[in-house]
Design an enzyme around this catalytic site. Structure first.
Site, PDB file in Angstrom:
ATOM      1  N   GLU A  77       0.852  -1.199   0.000  1.00  0.00           N
ATOM      2  CA  GLU A  77       0.000   0.000   0.000  1.00  0.00           C
ATOM      3  C   GLU A  77       0.882   1.242   0.000  1.00  0.00           C
ATOM      4  O   GLU A  77       1.988   1.233   0.552  1.00  0.00           O
ATOM      5  CB  GLU A  77      -0.906   0.002   1.241  1.00  0.00           C
ATOM      6  CG  GLU A  77      -1.860   1.186   1.304  1.00  0.00           C
ATOM      7  CD  GLU A  77      -2.864   1.081   2.440  1.00  0.00           C
ATOM      8  OE1 GLU A  77      -3.731   1.969   2.554  1.00  0.00           O
ATOM      9  OE2 GLU A  77      -2.783   0.112   3.231  1.00  0.00           O
ATOM     10  N   ASN A 115      -6.648   1.390   2.752  1.00  0.00           N
ATOM     11  CA  ASN A 115      -7.355   2.658   2.908  1.00  0.00           C
ATOM     12  C   ASN A 115      -6.966   3.669   1.831  1.00  0.00           C
ATOM     13  O   ASN A 115      -7.789   4.482   1.406  1.00  0.00           O
ATOM     14  CB  ASN A 115      -7.063   3.244   4.291  1.00  0.00           C
ATOM     15  CG  ASN A 115      -7.572   2.360   5.412  1.00  0.00           C
ATOM     16  OD1 ASN A 115      -8.242   1.363   5.189  1.00  0.00           O
ATOM     17  ND2 ASN A 115      -7.234   2.731   6.634  1.00  0.00           N
ATOM     18  N   ASN A 133     -12.326  -1.324  -0.757  1.00  0.00           N
ATOM     19  CA  ASN A 133     -11.615  -1.766   0.437  1.00  0.00           C
ATOM     20  C   ASN A 133     -12.368  -1.349   1.691  1.00  0.00           C
ATOM     21  O   ASN A 133     -12.719  -0.174   1.848  1.00  0.00           O
ATOM     22  CB  ASN A 133     -10.215  -1.138   0.485  1.00  0.00           C
ATOM     23  CG  ASN A 133      -9.471  -1.471   1.771  1.00  0.00           C
ATOM     24  OD1 ASN A 133      -8.996  -2.589   1.936  1.00  0.00           O
ATOM     25  ND2 ASN A 133      -9.379  -0.512   2.684  1.00  0.00           N
ATOM     26  N   GLU A 134     -12.664  -2.318   2.560  1.00  0.00           N
ATOM     27  CA  GLU A 134     -13.220  -2.061   3.901  1.00  0.00           C
ATOM     28  C   GLU A 134     -14.338  -1.021   3.870  1.00  0.00           C
ATOM     29  O   GLU A 134     -14.342  -0.072   4.672  1.00  0.00           O
ATOM     30  CB  GLU A 134     -12.106  -1.652   4.861  1.00  0.00           C
ATOM     31  CG  GLU A 134     -11.113  -2.773   5.123  1.00  0.00           C
ATOM     32  CD  GLU A 134     -10.085  -2.441   6.196  1.00  0.00           C
ATOM     33  OE1 GLU A 134     -10.050  -1.279   6.663  1.00  0.00           O
ATOM     34  OE2 GLU A 134      -9.304  -3.340   6.559  1.00  0.00           O
ATOM     35  N   TYR A 178      -6.467  -8.452  12.212  1.00  0.00           N
ATOM     36  CA  TYR A 178      -5.168  -8.136  12.812  1.00  0.00           C
ATOM     37  C   TYR A 178      -5.217  -8.502  14.293  1.00  0.00           C
ATOM     38  O   TYR A 178      -6.249  -8.381  14.952  1.00  0.00           O
ATOM     39  CB  TYR A 178      -4.839  -6.649  12.655  1.00  0.00           C
ATOM     40  CG  TYR A 178      -4.663  -6.220  11.224  1.00  0.00           C
ATOM     41  CD1 TYR A 178      -3.472  -6.448  10.548  1.00  0.00           C
ATOM     42  CD2 TYR A 178      -5.690  -5.577  10.538  1.00  0.00           C
ATOM     43  CE1 TYR A 178      -3.304  -6.048   9.233  1.00  0.00           C
ATOM     44  CE2 TYR A 178      -5.536  -5.173   9.220  1.00  0.00           C
ATOM     45  CZ  TYR A 178      -4.341  -5.406   8.580  1.00  0.00           C
ATOM     46  OH  TYR A 178      -4.181  -5.024   7.269  1.00  0.00           O
ATOM     47  N   GLU A 238      -6.165  -9.274   4.022  1.00  0.00           N
ATOM     48  CA  GLU A 238      -5.358  -8.548   5.012  1.00  0.00           C
ATOM     49  C   GLU A 238      -5.334  -9.373   6.281  1.00  0.00           C
ATOM     50  O   GLU A 238      -6.373  -9.651   6.869  1.00  0.00           O
ATOM     51  CB  GLU A 238      -5.925  -7.145   5.309  1.00  0.00           C
ATOM     52  CG  GLU A 238      -5.735  -6.143   4.191  1.00  0.00           C
ATOM     53  CD  GLU A 238      -6.100  -4.715   4.604  1.00  0.00           C
ATOM     54  OE1 GLU A 238      -5.916  -4.373   5.804  1.00  0.00           O
ATOM     55  OE2 GLU A 238      -6.559  -3.956   3.742  1.00  0.00           O
TER      56      GLU A 238
END
Length: 513
Positions: free
Chosen positions: A32, A77, A177-178, A249, A297
């Site tokens: 990223e 992000n 993304n997210e 995570y 991720e």
């Protein structure tokens, strides 16, 4: 010194007909535009090892050694505010932009063409994410045509003018993304995102029906919308996508190391629950299609440290490539990473893609110093060894082991294991989650060959489980041969010390040997 207490852990590898294929995309990575990942990480034109395009040769060698199959790019992000057009064309003419995701300035020196060159050097395939935060279907189609177009159109002409006549040939695409996260630019409800993702997927498939598309699942199992998000999004996109994403995570919190060592139990539950929801949606539609999981991720990330300093950065400053999220990983962190890899392999029947987040400097297994060396963090080793040793098919391993009490998950098995097999032999990956006790492991492998020899073995363990590798001491922690591993009568035996991860490669014994 009194040796640690131990417990027996007998086990058996499942029969050959219980195996399932392993998709090598499970050993993917993630790059990223964040902190020093791109600039001063993989790209540093003034570095002594840099190639003609400014990419560090020492980092290229380490990424090759790590063994990443695919790399998700450019975020994260970052992608939710990214204009992909900024990263193509003459570098001197590219605009500098504010990156609202990480409060930085993006120079756009590295874009699609440069990153594709880097991927060629490291031997990985591109997994490209499109911006469905601040942009939408039209911009995704423009990027797809620019990247993959093969007929004479304006976007293809521009690509050729920028030095690339042949298509990039990207086959796997992430639809945003997210998008469930409040922190994400353009975050939406599940219904809003699902409708947008479905429109975009259908449009992209008109260009190429064979694309593999990943729709955003929940950005964590702890999200308040988890479960309902997946159901709603898949109700819109089920017919048009191949994968749904999972992100997770883990970190040691409040000094509770034993709870941290149970992290893989959370990943296991996450995968099982998403699979169940996807199959419920399929059943409601009378479909036999199986939505696969892209766990694109995952890592150990000390988010609590980041949250503590996030609000202290001056809002008027927008630095280029600041030092962000540069966690220094311990042996204990590496053991958890190894356990998470075991869990991904255990679910390889449904997890067909995964991305370690991230690769260099930013919560990465590789660290660099500007103008100086690159080195391996502790987490480098379980990934590189699993990627290298894992065979073509996964075999379950049933282990009878002691348990410990987790406040979140109840009774947790102390030992976790998985095996893989191929024509060249069998690989076994094991972890001991106990803080105090060794495990006397005995695994029956007799059902998979007349006889095996131990070809190689690796143990990751230190008396100080918080030992780390640093710029000043980059080789403090390394795997060492797993002494004491033996095969007798079709049974592999070994002693796993507390807080340890191990990999063992078995090869068929020569006839008459």
């Amino acid at each position: 010194m009194t040796p640690p207490a131990s417990h027996p852990a007998p086990g058996r590898i499942g029969p050959a007909d219980s195996s399932f294929p392993l998709d090598r995309r499970v050993f993917g990575g993630f790059v990223e535009h964040l902190g020093r990942h791109i600039y001063d990480g993989i790209h540093e034109p003034g570095h002594p090892s840099a190639d003609a395009r400014g990419f560090r040769g020492d980092v290229i060698e380490l990424v090759r050694e790590l063994g990443v199959s695919t790399i998700r790019y450019p975020g994260g992000n970052f992608v939710s505010g990214y204009r992909w057009e900024d990263g193509v064309g003459p570098v001197a003419e590219r605009p500098r932009r504010l990156d609202l995701a990480w409060h930085s300035t993006e120079t756009n020196e590295v874009g699609l063409h440069e990153f594709s060159h880097w991927l060629d050097q490291v031997g990985s395939e591109l997994m490209l994410a499109v911006n469905l935060g601040t942009r939408g279907t039209a911009e995704a189609l423009d990027l797809l045509e620019y990247a993959n177009g093969a007929v004479d159109t304006e976007w293809v002409r521009r690509r050729a003018a920028h030095g690339r006549a042949e298509p990039f040939g990207v086959t796997m695409w992430c639809l945003g993304n997210e998008m469930d996260g409040w922190w994400q630019l353009g975050a939406r409800s599940a219904a809003e995102y699902g409708a947008l993702a479905a429109r975009t997927a259908r449009a992209m498939r008109r260009f190429d029906p064979h694309l593999q598309l990943v729709v955003c699942g929940s950005s964590a199992r702890s999200m308040p919308t988890f479960g309902e998000w997946e159901r709603e999004v898949l109700s819109h996109t089920f017919d048009d996508v191949d994968f749904i994403s999972c992100h997770a995570y883990y970190e040691e919190r409040d000094g509770d190391a034993q709870e941290f060592l149970a992290s893989a139990v959370d990943m296991d539950l996450f995968i099982r629950q998403v699979v169940e929801i996807a199959d419920e949606v399929a059943a409601a539609r009378g479909s036999d299609k199986r939505i696969m999981i892209s766990f694109d991720e995952w890592n150990v990330w000390y988010q609590s440290r980041w949250n503590a300093i996030e609000g202290t950065q001056p809002l008027g400053e927008w630095p280029v490539a600041p030092r962000l999220l540069e966690d220094v990983y311990t042996v204990q962190d590496a053991v958890v990473v190894g356990d998470l890899l075991i869990t991904l392999l255990q679910h390889a029947d449904r997890v067909a893609s995964a991305s370690l987040a991230q690769l260099v400097n930013v919560i990465g297994p590789i660290m660099t110093e500007p103008g100086g060396p690159a080195w391996r963090q502790t987490t480098f080793f379980p990934f590189s060894l699993t990627s290298r040793l894992a065979g073509a098919r996964v075999l379950p391993v049933a282990v009878e082991t002691s348990t410990f009490r987790s406040s979140r998950f109840g009774e947790v098995p102390t030992v976790n294991a998985v095996a893989t097999v191929d024509d060249g032999g069998l690989s076994l990956f094991l972890v001991n989650r106990s803080l105090e006790e060794s495990a006397e492991v005995r695994i029956d492998v007799a059902g998979h060959g007349a006889g095996f020899d131990v070809a190689e073995s690796h143990l990751l363990h230190e008396a100080d489980r918080y030992a780390v590798n640093t710029l000043d001491d980059p080789d403090r922690v390394r795997p060492r041969p797993f002494d004491g591993v033996a095969i007798d009568g079709g049974v592999l035996s070994a002693t796993l010390p507390p807080v340890s991860w191990a990999a063992v490669r078995l090869t068929p014994r020569p006839v008459g040997g």
